[in-house]
Design a protein around this motif. Structure first.
Motif, PDB file in Angstrom:
ATOM      1  N   LEU A   1     -16.982   8.463 -16.530  1.00 36.51           N
ATOM      2  CA  LEU A   1     -17.504   8.897 -15.240  1.00 36.51           C
ATOM      3  C   LEU A   1     -18.713   8.066 -14.857  1.00 36.51           C
TER       4      LEU A   1
ATOM      5  N   TYR B   1     -21.012   8.027 -18.074  1.00 37.59           N
ATOM      6  CA  TYR B   1     -20.776   9.070 -19.069  1.00 37.59           C
ATOM      7  C   TYR B   1     -19.351   8.953 -19.597  1.00 37.59           C
TER       8      TYR B   1
ATOM      9  N   GLN C   1     -25.620   5.955 -13.657  1.00 40.23           N
ATOM     10  CA  GLN C   1     -25.355   6.313 -15.048  1.00 40.23           C
ATOM     11  C   GLN C   1     -23.854   6.310 -15.318  1.00 40.23           C
TER      12      GLN C   1
ATOM     13  N   PHE D   1     -23.692  11.189 -22.200  1.00 40.52           N
ATOM     14  CA  PHE D   1     -24.405  10.060 -21.594  1.00 40.52           C
ATOM     15  C   PHE D   1     -24.203   8.798 -22.413  1.00 40.52           C
TER      16      PHE D   1
ATOM     17  N   GLY E   1     -17.809  18.545 -22.672  1.00 43.24           N
ATOM     18  CA  GLY E   1     -18.752  18.102 -21.665  1.00 43.24           C
ATOM     19  C   GLY E   1     -18.967  16.596 -21.711  1.00 43.24           C
ATOM     20  N   PRO E   2     -19.392  15.995 -20.604  1.00 44.14           N
ATOM     21  CA  PRO E   2     -19.679  14.556 -20.589  1.00 44.14           C
ATOM     22  C   PRO E   2     -20.808  14.200 -21.548  1.00 44.14           C
TER      23      PRO E   2
ATOM     24  N   GLN F   1     -16.259  11.377 -21.208  1.00 41.67           N
ATOM     25  CA  GLN F   1     -15.835  12.766 -21.352  1.00 41.67           C
ATOM     26  C   GLN F   1     -14.488  12.823 -22.063  1.00 41.67           C
TER      27      GLN F   1
ATOM     28  N   LEU G   1     -27.705   4.006 -18.651  1.00 44.02           N
ATOM     29  CA  LEU G   1     -28.335   4.102 -17.338  1.00 44.02           C
ATOM     30  C   LEU G   1     -28.797   2.717 -16.943  1.00 44.02           C
TER      31      LEU G   1
END
Lengths: 116, 115
Positions: free
Chosen positions: A89, A36, A34, A46, A43-44, A38, A49
């Motif tokens: 990330l 992400y 996955q 999404f 917070g990260p 940030q 995927l």
């Protein structure tokens, strides 16, 4: 032990260019990977995927590739904009390595800066 | 759009004190995660719940950290006593437990500073 590397801590590019971020891993055969985003102090979020049997995934200006032979994923942002500036990330599923379903290991991230 | 809620957003505490963080996941999400993120690093899993049960707490420092999700909905993470090295961002995330994909939805985090 499991290890994830994101190729650089920071990447600076010019607006309109394609940003390419790299995620390498060792000692894994993850079922999926996955990505992400940030932003500072948040917070990260999404983004995408990709499963082990998929070579490529796209979403608008984003594209992710997954090469299980090279143990590498590439994350591309085409026609980049200053608003794309953030830390990105990568995260790997570790269910095959003692982790529970849904458990992820995150890389340190790459900070992308897109200059106007 | 449904979001993961966390409180407080910021917490300053002295070492040896107790501190607690609260998380309310997205409605219907059976899986809840607590992460710790040190500046410049990726999130590291502390504990994972499936409904009210702990499924993974292997990285939770159990001598000082505890987590609960009594009714399988919201959750509390506690640190007692806090140490200087606990200063970090504490993130809560939730995900659906069904299907093949496990994308996680993160809350805004609690920034903890231990002095």
């Amino acid at each position: 032990s499991q290890k994830i590397e994101q190729n650089s801590e920071a990447l600076n590019i010019q607006e309109g260019k394609t940003a390419t971020l790299t995620c390498n891993y060792t000692n894994y055969s993850p079922a999926y990977l996955q990505w992400y985003r940030q932003d500072p102090g948040r917070g990260p979020v999404f983004l995408l995927l990709i499963r082990e049997n998929e070579k490529e995934k796209r979403k608008e200006r984003l594209k992710v590739t997954f090469d299980t032979t090279l143990k590498q994923s590439l994350f591309h942002i085409t026609a980049s904009q200053p608003a794309d500036s953030a830390t990105y990330l990568c995260a790997l599923d570790i269910r095959n390595y003692g982790g529970s379903q849904g458990n992820l290991i995150f890389g340190k991230g790459t900070k992308l800066s897109v200059k106007p | 759009e449904a979001e993961v809620a966390q409180s407080p957003r910021y917490k300053i505490t002295e070492k040896s004190q107790a501190v607690a963080f609260w998380c309310d996941p997205i409605s219907g999400h059976a899986t809840l995660y607590w992460y710790r993120q040190i500046l410049g690093q990726g999130p590291e899993l502390l504990v994972q719940f499936q409904d009210e049960s702990v499924v993974d707490d292997s990285q939770l420092p159990k001598d000082r950290f505890s987590a609960e999700r009594l009714k399988g909905v919201d959750s509390t993470l506690k640190i007692q006593p806090a140490e200087l090295g606990d200063s970090a961002m504490y993130l809560c995330a939730s995900s659906l437990s069904s299907g093949q994909t496990y994308e996680q939805y993160f809350g805004p985090g609690t920034r903890l500073t231990v002095t």
